[in-house]
Scaffold this motif. Structure first.
Motif, PDB file in Angstrom:
ATOM      1  N   SER A  65       6.218   6.777  -0.932  1.00  0.00           N
ATOM      2  CA  SER A  65       5.323   7.956  -1.450  1.00  0.00           C
ATOM      3  C   SER A  65       6.031   8.988  -0.335  1.00  0.00           C
ATOM      4  CB  SER A  65       3.881   7.552  -0.704  1.00  0.00           C
ATOM      5  OG  SER A  65       3.883   7.457   0.766  1.00  0.00           O
ATOM      6  N   ILE A  66       5.164  10.136  -0.384  1.00  0.00           N
ATOM      7  CA  ILE A  66       5.630  11.366   0.345  1.00  0.00           C
ATOM      8  C   ILE A  66       5.412  11.124   1.932  1.00  0.00           C
ATOM      9  CG2 ILE A  66       5.103  13.046  -1.473  1.00  0.00           C
ATOM     10  CD1 ILE A  66       2.458  13.724  -0.202  1.00  0.00           C
ATOM     11  N   LYS A  67       4.692   9.934   2.071  1.00  0.00           N
ATOM     12  CA  LYS A  67       4.452   9.655   3.473  1.00  0.00           C
ATOM     13  C   LYS A  67       5.217   8.668   4.127  1.00  0.00           C
ATOM     14  CE  LYS A  67      -0.599  10.539   3.922  1.00  0.00           C
ATOM     15  NZ  LYS A  67      -1.964   9.908   3.931  1.00  0.00           N
ATOM     16  N   ALA A  68       5.468   7.764   3.212  1.00  0.00           N
ATOM     17  CA  ALA A  68       6.221   6.436   3.819  1.00  0.00           C
ATOM     18  C   ALA A  68       6.894   5.522   2.623  1.00  0.00           C
ATOM     19  CB  ALA A  68       5.219   5.497   4.522  1.00  0.00           C
ATOM     20  N   VAL A  69       7.666   4.813   3.062  1.00  0.00           N
ATOM     21  CA  VAL A  69       8.542   3.641   2.210  1.00  0.00           C
ATOM     22  C   VAL A  69       7.862   2.326   2.816  1.00  0.00           C
ATOM     23  CG1 VAL A  69      10.425   2.658   1.478  1.00  0.00           C
ATOM     24  CG2 VAL A  69      10.647   4.922   2.106  1.00  0.00           C
ATOM     25  N   SER A  70       7.009   1.420   1.791  1.00  0.00           N
ATOM     26  CA  SER A  70       6.758   0.312   2.159  1.00  0.00           C
ATOM     27  C   SER A  70       7.466  -0.895   1.280  1.00  0.00           C
ATOM     28  CB  SER A  70       5.130   0.429   2.132  1.00  0.00           C
ATOM     29  OG  SER A  70       4.615   1.206   2.942  1.00  0.00           O
ATOM     30  N   ASP A  71       7.224  -2.062   1.938  1.00  0.00           N
ATOM     31  CA  ASP A  71       7.788  -3.340   1.088  1.00  0.00           C
ATOM     32  C   ASP A  71       6.488  -3.679   0.446  1.00  0.00           C
ATOM     33  OD1 ASP A  71      10.209  -3.103   2.039  1.00  0.00           O
ATOM     34  OD2 ASP A  71       9.809  -4.496   3.814  1.00  0.00           O
ATOM     35  N   LEU A  72       6.833  -4.340  -0.714  1.00  0.00           N
ATOM     36  CA  LEU A  72       5.677  -5.055  -1.663  1.00  0.00           C
ATOM     37  C   LEU A  72       5.970  -6.511  -1.463  1.00  0.00           C
ATOM     38  CD1 LEU A  72       6.069  -2.809  -4.747  1.00  0.00           C
ATOM     39  CD2 LEU A  72       4.194  -2.697  -3.340  1.00  0.00           C
ATOM     40  N   TYR A  73       4.553  -7.027  -1.179  1.00  0.00           N
ATOM     41  CA  TYR A  73       4.888  -8.529  -1.072  1.00  0.00           C
ATOM     42  C   TYR A  73       4.091  -9.488  -2.237  1.00  0.00           C
ATOM     43  CZ  TYR A  73       6.460  -7.368   3.473  1.00  0.00           C
ATOM     44  OH  TYR A  73       7.369  -6.899   4.397  1.00  0.00           O
ATOM     45  N   ALA A  74       4.657 -10.517  -2.453  1.00  0.00           N
ATOM     46  CA  ALA A  74       4.197 -11.282  -3.815  1.00  0.00           C
ATOM     47  C   ALA A  74       2.980 -12.041  -3.289  1.00  0.00           C
ATOM     48  CB  ALA A  74       5.308 -12.223  -4.131  1.00  0.00           C
ATOM     49  N   PRO A  75       1.775 -12.144  -4.017  1.00  0.00           N
ATOM     50  CA  PRO A  75       0.719 -12.766  -3.676  1.00  0.00           C
ATOM     51  C   PRO A  75       0.770 -14.096  -4.531  1.00  0.00           C
ATOM     52  CG  PRO A  75       0.290 -11.117  -5.535  1.00  0.00           C
ATOM     53  CD  PRO A  75       1.482 -10.901  -5.103  1.00  0.00           C
ATOM     54  N   VAL A  76       1.846 -14.385  -5.171  1.00  0.00           N
ATOM     55  CA  VAL A  76       1.983 -15.635  -5.802  1.00  0.00           C
ATOM     56  C   VAL A  76       3.420 -15.698  -6.267  1.00  0.00           C
ATOM     57  CG1 VAL A  76      -0.161 -15.759  -7.061  1.00  0.00           C
ATOM     58  CG2 VAL A  76       1.744 -14.637  -8.113  1.00  0.00           C
ATOM     59  N   SER A  77       3.969 -16.995  -6.448  1.00  0.00           N
ATOM     60  CA  SER A  77       5.290 -17.465  -6.950  1.00  0.00           C
ATOM     61  C   SER A  77       5.367 -17.579  -8.263  1.00  0.00           C
ATOM     62  CB  SER A  77       5.727 -18.971  -6.015  1.00  0.00           C
ATOM     63  OG  SER A  77       5.593 -18.608  -4.873  1.00  0.00           O
ATOM     64  N   GLY A  78       6.512 -17.269  -8.741  1.00  0.00           N
ATOM     65  CA  GLY A  78       6.681 -17.379 -10.210  1.00  0.00           C
ATOM     66  C   GLY A  78       8.051 -16.558 -10.829  1.00  0.00           C
ATOM     67  N   GLU A  79       7.884 -16.579 -12.286  1.00  0.00           N
ATOM     68  CA  GLU A  79       9.052 -15.816 -12.798  1.00  0.00           C
ATOM     69  C   GLU A  79       8.405 -14.497 -13.186  1.00  0.00           C
ATOM     70  OE1 GLU A  79      11.893 -16.100 -16.837  1.00  0.00           O
ATOM     71  OE2 GLU A  79      11.210 -18.199 -15.899  1.00  0.00           O
ATOM     72  N   VAL A  80       9.078 -13.601 -12.928  1.00  0.00           N
ATOM     73  CA  VAL A  80       8.729 -12.283 -13.538  1.00  0.00           C
ATOM     74  C   VAL A  80       8.978 -12.311 -15.098  1.00  0.00           C
ATOM     75  CG1 VAL A  80       9.001  -9.804 -13.578  1.00  0.00           C
ATOM     76  CG2 VAL A  80       9.309 -11.520 -11.290  1.00  0.00           C
ATOM     77  N   VAL A  81       7.835 -11.841 -15.817  1.00  0.00           N
ATOM     78  CA  VAL A  81       7.968 -12.117 -17.225  1.00  0.00           C
ATOM     79  C   VAL A  81       7.687 -10.505 -17.982  1.00  0.00           C
ATOM     80  CG1 VAL A  81       7.473 -14.556 -17.540  1.00  0.00           C
ATOM     81  CG2 VAL A  81       5.482 -12.998 -17.404  1.00  0.00           C
ATOM     82  N   ALA A  82       7.230  -9.706 -17.006  1.00  0.00           N
ATOM     83  CA  ALA A  82       6.928  -8.416 -17.502  1.00  0.00           C
ATOM     84  C   ALA A  82       6.949  -7.470 -16.293  1.00  0.00           C
ATOM     85  CB  ALA A  82       5.488  -8.349 -18.496  1.00  0.00           C
ATOM     86  N   VAL A  83       7.587  -6.211 -16.606  1.00  0.00           N
ATOM     87  CA  VAL A  83       7.736  -5.082 -15.450  1.00  0.00           C
ATOM     88  C   VAL A  83       7.114  -3.879 -16.275  1.00  0.00           C
ATOM     89  CG1 VAL A  83       9.068  -3.810 -13.921  1.00  0.00           C
ATOM     90  CG2 VAL A  83       9.737  -6.270 -14.583  1.00  0.00           C
ATOM     91  N   ASN A  84       6.197  -3.114 -15.434  1.00  0.00           N
ATOM     92  CA  ASN A  84       5.514  -1.876 -15.962  1.00  0.00           C
ATOM     93  C   ASN A  84       6.655  -0.929 -15.746  1.00  0.00           C
ATOM     94  OD1 ASN A  84       4.112   0.332 -16.664  1.00  0.00           O
ATOM     95  ND2 ASN A  84       2.378  -0.348 -15.306  1.00  0.00           N
ATOM     96  N   GLU A  85       7.565  -0.766 -17.034  1.00  0.00           N
ATOM     97  CA  GLU A  85       8.466   0.263 -16.700  1.00  0.00           C
ATOM     98  C   GLU A  85       8.204   1.459 -16.789  1.00  0.00           C
ATOM     99  OE1 GLU A  85      11.483  -0.916 -19.521  1.00  0.00           O
ATOM    100  OE2 GLU A  85      11.808  -2.748 -18.773  1.00  0.00           O
ATOM    101  N   THR A  86       6.783   1.743 -17.083  1.00  0.00           N
ATOM    102  CA  THR A  86       6.108   3.121 -17.175  1.00  0.00           C
ATOM    103  C   THR A  86       6.040   3.798 -15.580  1.00  0.00           C
ATOM    104  OG1 THR A  86       4.925   2.410 -19.010  1.00  0.00           O
ATOM    105  CG2 THR A  86       4.143   4.582 -17.803  1.00  0.00           C
TER     106      THR A  86
END
Length: 127
Positions: A65-86
């Motif tokens: 963001s304009i304020k910070a860079v943050s890591d994103l953490y997975a709430p579940v384990s699994g295979e990524v089957v879709a990414v919101n490319e928008t």
């Protein structure tokens, strides 16, 4: 400002959410309204590719963001089957609709993590 997290999903203390997706066995992942508000205007999102595996509690991406860079953490384990490319062209969707159009991933998962908070527990955490 009051943030009322939707009750149809579960939450990580680090402000990511997991909700059942339309397809069975799939979970949709994003960040909370509280998190996007704390970050400010989101300008960039880095997400894994379809076919990659993510692990509950582990980093899966980055949000800037304009304020910070943050890591994103997975709430579940699994295979990524879709990414919101928008989000790659319109990262502000995370600010505009974090529980809807601003979702990040869909994951094919076997089980939900026991470490996730209910909406009520998450609301107490951010109060």
């Amino acid at each position: 400002m009051s943030f009322e997290p939707p009750t149809d999903r579960r939450y990580l203390e680090s402000h990511e959410w997991a909700a059942p997706a339309e397809a069975d066995g799939r979970v949709r992942i994003g960040i909370t309204d509280f998190a996007q508000d704390e970050l400010g205007d989101v300008v960039f999102v880095e997400l894994p590719d379809e076919g990659e595996t993510i692990e509950a509690g582990e980093e899966f991406g980055v949000i800037e963001s304009i304020k910070a860079v943050s890591d994103l953490y997975a709430p579940v384990s699994g295979e990524v089957v879709a990414v919101n490319e928008t989000l790659f062209d319109s990262p502000e969707l995370v600010n505009d609709d974090p529980f809807g159009e601003g979702w990040m991933l869909e994951v094919e998962t076997e089980a939900e993590s026991d470490d996730l908070l209910s909406a009520e527990e998450y609301e107490k955490q951010i109060a």
